[in-house]
Design a protein around this motif. Sequence first.
Motif, mmCIF file in Angstrom:
data_model
loop_
_atom_site.group_PDB
_atom_site.id
_atom_site.type_symbol
_atom_site.label_atom_id
_atom_site.label_comp_id
_atom_site.label_asym_id
_atom_site.label_seq_id
_atom_site.Cartn_x
_atom_site.Cartn_y
_atom_site.Cartn_z
ATOM 1 N N GLY A 86 0.992 -0.964 0.024
ATOM 2 C CA GLY A 86 -0.607 -0.054 0.352
ATOM 3 C C GLY A 86 0.998 1.929 -0.365
ATOM 4 N N VAL A 87 1.467 1.346 -0.726
ATOM 5 C CA VAL A 87 2.809 2.361 -0.408
ATOM 6 C C VAL A 87 2.864 2.925 -1.860
ATOM 7 N N GLU A 88 3.201 3.606 -2.230
ATOM 8 C CA GLU A 88 2.436 5.026 -3.306
ATOM 9 C C GLU A 88 4.251 4.487 -4.261
ATOM 10 N N HIS A 89 3.560 4.707 -5.586
ATOM 11 C CA HIS A 89 4.920 4.048 -6.508
ATOM 12 C C HIS A 89 4.436 4.884 -8.154
ATOM 13 N N ARG A 90 3.856 5.331 -7.979
ATOM 14 C CA ARG A 90 3.372 6.516 -9.661
ATOM 15 C C ARG A 90 5.400 6.504 -9.750
ATOM 16 N N SER A 91 5.671 6.905 -10.898
ATOM 17 C CA SER A 91 6.507 7.859 -11.204
ATOM 18 C C SER A 91 7.063 9.335 -11.007
ATOM 19 N N ASP A 108 15.476 9.268 2.660
ATOM 20 C CA ASP A 108 14.260 9.452 1.836
ATOM 21 C C ASP A 108 13.227 8.497 1.674
ATOM 22 N N ALA A 109 13.806 7.702 1.025
ATOM 23 C CA ALA A 109 12.474 6.986 -0.451
ATOM 24 C C ALA A 109 11.751 5.457 0.668
ATOM 25 N N ALA A 110 12.155 5.721 1.984
ATOM 26 C CA ALA A 110 11.607 4.370 2.466
ATOM 27 C C ALA A 110 10.196 4.873 2.874
ATOM 28 N N GLN A 111 9.160 4.237 2.400
ATOM 29 C CA GLN A 111 7.605 4.528 3.079
ATOM 30 C C GLN A 111 6.823 3.543 4.116
ATOM 31 N N VAL A 112 6.276 4.512 5.252
ATOM 32 C CA VAL A 112 4.945 2.952 6.264
ATOM 33 C C VAL A 112 4.972 2.752 5.195
ATOM 34 N N SER A 113 4.156 1.278 5.408
ATOM 35 C CA SER A 113 3.029 0.841 5.118
ATOM 36 C C SER A 113 1.850 1.483 5.358
ATOM 37 N N ASP A 114 0.751 1.082 4.882
ATOM 38 C CA ASP A 114 -0.549 1.749 6.066
ATOM 39 C C ASP A 114 -1.052 0.506 6.520
ATOM 40 N N GLN A 115 -0.087 -0.810 6.196
ATOM 41 C CA GLN A 115 -0.201 -2.093 6.872
ATOM 42 C C GLN A 115 -0.180 -2.644 8.549
ATOM 43 N N TRP A 120 7.943 -0.803 6.643
ATOM 44 C CA TRP A 120 8.663 0.029 5.851
ATOM 45 C C TRP A 120 8.764 -0.756 4.151
ATOM 46 N N CYS A 121 8.580 0.224 3.304
ATOM 47 C CA CYS A 121 9.235 -0.146 2.595
ATOM 48 C C CYS A 121 9.607 0.828 1.120
ATOM 49 N N VAL A 122 10.933 0.718 0.717
ATOM 50 C CA VAL A 122 11.565 1.054 -0.651
ATOM 51 C C VAL A 122 10.782 0.765 -1.775
ATOM 52 N N PRO A 123 10.177 1.908 -2.513
ATOM 53 C CA PRO A 123 8.992 1.387 -3.493
ATOM 54 C C PRO A 123 10.120 0.768 -5.235
ATOM 55 N N ALA A 124 9.395 0.196 -5.773
ATOM 56 C CA ALA A 124 10.197 0.277 -7.660
ATOM 57 C C ALA A 124 9.164 1.605 -8.055
ATOM 58 N N THR A 125 9.987 2.202 -9.234
ATOM 59 C CA THR A 125 8.304 2.728 -9.561
ATOM 60 C C THR A 125 8.977 1.994 -11.403
ATOM 61 N N ILE A 126 8.563 2.598 -12.164
ATOM 62 C CA ILE A 126 8.383 2.091 -13.763
ATOM 63 C C ILE A 126 9.520 2.495 -13.792
ATOM 64 N N ASP A 127 10.257 3.304 -13.363
ATOM 65 C CA ASP A 127 11.570 3.775 -13.680
ATOM 66 C C ASP A 127 12.380 3.259 -13.959
ATOM 67 N N LEU A 128 12.353 1.690 -12.752
ATOM 68 C CA LEU A 128 13.496 1.276 -12.753
ATOM 69 C C LEU A 128 13.962 0.136 -13.315
ATOM 70 N N ALA A 129 12.791 0.064 -14.811
ATOM 71 C CA ALA A 129 12.410 -0.884 -15.506
ATOM 72 C C ALA A 129 13.989 -0.659 -17.019
ATOM 73 N N GLY A 130 14.024 0.517 -16.591
ATOM 74 C CA GLY A 130 15.731 0.471 -17.587
ATOM 75 C C GLY A 130 16.789 0.223 -16.519
ATOM 76 N N ALA A 131 16.801 0.428 -16.187
ATOM 77 C CA ALA A 131 18.309 0.903 -14.920
ATOM 78 C C ALA A 131 19.125 -0.577 -15.426
ATOM 79 N N GLU A 132 18.580 -1.945 -15.107
ATOM 80 C CA GLU A 132 19.538 -3.272 -16.153
ATOM 81 C C GLU A 132 20.948 -2.251 -17.552
ATOM 82 N N ILE A 133 20.270 -2.005 -17.802
ATOM 83 C CA ILE A 133 20.353 -1.155 -19.116
ATOM 84 C C ILE A 133 22.178 0.367 -18.420
#
Length: 288
Positions: A86-91, A108-115, A120-133
Amino acid sequence: MSHPIPTGQVGWTPIAEEAERAAKLLHPDKQFPKPTHRRVLTVANQKGGVGKTTSAVNLAAGLAMHGLKVLVIDLDPQGNASTALGVEHRSGTPSIYEVLLGEVSLKDAAQVSDQSPNLWCVPATIDLAGAEIELVEMHGRESRLKAALTDEAFDELGPDYVFIDCPPSLGLLTVNAMVAAQEVLIPIQCEYYALEGLSQLLKNVDLVQKHLNPELDLSTILLTMYDGRTKLADQVSAEVRSHFGDTVLQTVIPRNVKVSEAPSFGQTVLAYDPGSRGAMSYLDAARE
């Protein structure tokens, strides 16, 4: 034909039993003991659909419910762990991508879960898709995550357990997770092709141990999607146990519709249906 009420349980019903289990889970009378040192576990298996993310978030939730502080690092561009917690992970949200690039601190990247306030969770956004390259070109590409996950960075958040949820591949993101962790947890589903591809994963663990992280230990194997009605599930379970011995947790995670439904509600199964068999199994695995 009516079923006899279990002896000494007047008014017993399956629903009453489930409600009692849920109440015990949501209001635990015992706290789990803190580990002797912070445990950092990479949850890895290059096969998709084996219960990797589900196991990471539900084990984390089970530990958090019992008084331990837990951090989940979502290293999968699909962001399923972020959704389940339940953490925000929009681009554009500060995420593990910026942490890997050294632009944002872990705190600064960690968010508290609403549960749970302990989760805590450090989210992944779609930006991570290009990270391997992008990582291919970078200096020290295999250890970018390790460089970000320093003791000082962890101390700012103070987690007892850290779970790194990997993508279903053996690419650079998974290697980064193995270099940054002390332990590997492998979920294996109790199905026909369960052990296919496992040798490749073990080979990778071995290579990381030899060349990049000698501290890495294959500490835990968790059997998932167990269907007690089939002989096959028992055969796979027996084969995995004979091969890996005590590394395999005694608790097995059953096939359970509630486990499958929970993510679509942005929840772990422990929050979605705490009385279900799936929730109780993950709690038992967390206790182990």
